[in-house]
Write an enzyme that holds these catalytic residues in place. Structure first.
Site: not given
Ligand code: PMP
Length: 395
Positions: A130, A209, A244
């Site tokens: 990412w 993560d 998500k």
């Molecule tokens: N880690 C990964 C691999 C992601 O794809 C995302 C969101 N696209 C996040 C972290 C962050 O998610 P959030 O801040 O919405 O909890």
């Protein structure tokens, strides 16, 4: 005063999303951003989450500042969900958990913490990963490097082990616990066990993560990496997200947990995380965290949520099959089985940047230029059109 400020180049994925919103073509399809859309192309409001929200609002509780580390009921619910209420590490109090501002917030707090207390450690990121991973760590002053992850449409496990085996002790190794973003390619169970062993032997610090829990094989099944590292006994970090799996993107529900060797170290780590938070955003917001905590702490809502996550996961799998079927018919001689084996919201399609451009310009189908597709943007009405467009650019 501000004349010297350079313009912001923008985030490639968010910019693409803006271009999509402005595109006047009917039947346009957005498969770029990592958001789950339902069969009607809408971001769902889950029934379990709506019920929890009603309970939170009905309480009409006062809104004092939360403690820096977040709400106690949220933090314990997160530990129970991820590690199990009865796990000795939880019972012994050797896990420091903070409520973040989304898991992005958890990653940022962790990055500041690592920079302060592991000043010579580099962070190893999967190649690819990412995009924001690099930005977050480097933004905190940490040097990043990569380990091989993906080769010829599959996991490059040997390449990964070879590089990590040579990483200096106390290096941080960022790993996607499930549903790898952007490839959709995950380690299998045996590979996780082998990797956990190597990380321990080489005294590396794993950082999991977990942004897509429930989208791989199930809420519990997707914790295999977490459980494996827990059983291996070494310290590790874990950032997890409810964006998500609770469809709560804007509420910024997420956490950071640091599994420590003992309760005394966990206490000190928690103290330093609080220090990082205090000088950054001071404390997290109340509402989203209370909605998440209510879903997790109310048995009926938890059961309902689990079913709703299963339905989202199953719908994505059905879209993977549909895409595979149409493409296999339209482009005979090319193997599309990777759409079936990849997990989670994303698939690496194998399309080149030029083919992605052609999809957008000629067919109004939006993917990220790396060829990453958000499969969760497909539905029964657009899957044939998308497969047809992909077949056209592949020919
Ligand atoms: N880690 C990964 C691999 C992601 O794809 C995302 C969101 N696209 C996040 C972290 C962050 O998610 P959030 O801040 O919405 O909890």
């Amino acid at each position: 005063m501000f004349a010297h400020i350079p313009p912001y180049a923008g985030d490639p994925i968010l910019s693409l999303n803006e271009a999509f919103q402005k595109d006047p073509r009917e039947g346009k399809v957005n498969l770029s951003i990592g958001i789950y859309f339902d069969e009607d192309g809408k971001i769902p409001a889950l029934a379990s989450v709506r019920a929890a929200e009603k309970l939170v609002v009905e309480k009409a509780a006062a809104r004092p500042y939360l403690p820096m580390e977040g709400a106690a009921n949220f933090r314990s619910a997160v530990q129970n969900l991820l590690f199990g209420a009865d796990h000795p590490a939880v019972r012994a109090g050797r896990i420091a958990t903070i409520q973040g501002v989304g898991s992005s917030g958890g990653l940022k707090v962790a990055a500041d913490f690592l920079h302060a207390h592991f000043p010579t450690s580099k962070v190893f990121l999967s190649n690819p990963t990412w995009d924001n991973h690099r930005a977050v760590f480097e933004g905190s002053g940490i040097e990043t490097t990569t380990y091989p992850y993906y080769k010829d449409g599959a996991l490059d496990f040997d390449g990964m082990l070879e590089v990590l085996d040579k990483a200096p002790a106390r290096s941080v190794v960022l790993l996607h616990a499930c549903c790898h973003n952007p490839t959709g390619v995950d380690l299998n169970r045996g590979q996780w066990q082998r990797l956990a062993q190597l990380l321990n032997e080489r005294e590396l610090l794993p950082f999991l993560d977990l942004a897509y829990q429930g989208y791989g094989d199930g809420l519990d099944e997707d914790l295999f990496a977490v459980k494996t590292l827990l059983d291996a006994g070494g310290p590790f970090l874990l950032a997890n997200s409810f964006s998500k799996n609770m469809s709560l993107y804007g509420e910024r529900g997420g956490a950071l947990s640091v599994v420590c060797p003992d309760a005394a170290q966990a206490d000190k780590v928690l103290g330093q995380l609080k220090f990082m938070i205090r000088r950054n955003y001071s404390n997290p917001p109340t509402h989203g965290g209370q909605v998440v905590a209510t879903v997790l702490n109310t048995p009926e809502l938890y059961a309902q949520w689990k079913d709703e996550v299963a339905a989202m996961r199953t719908r994505i799998l059905a879209m993977r099959s549909a895409l595979h079927e149409v493409l296999s018919t339209k482009v005979p001689g090319r193997n599309f089985d990777y759409f079936l084996s990849q997990r989670g919201m994303f698939s690496y399609t194998g399309l080149s940047p030029e083919q992605v451009d052609a999809l957008k310009n000629e067919h109004a189908v939006y993917l990220v230029r790396s060829g990453r597709m958000c499969v969760a943007g497909l539905n029964r009405r657009n899957v044939e059109v998308v497969a047809g467009a992909m077949a056209a650019v592949l020919r």
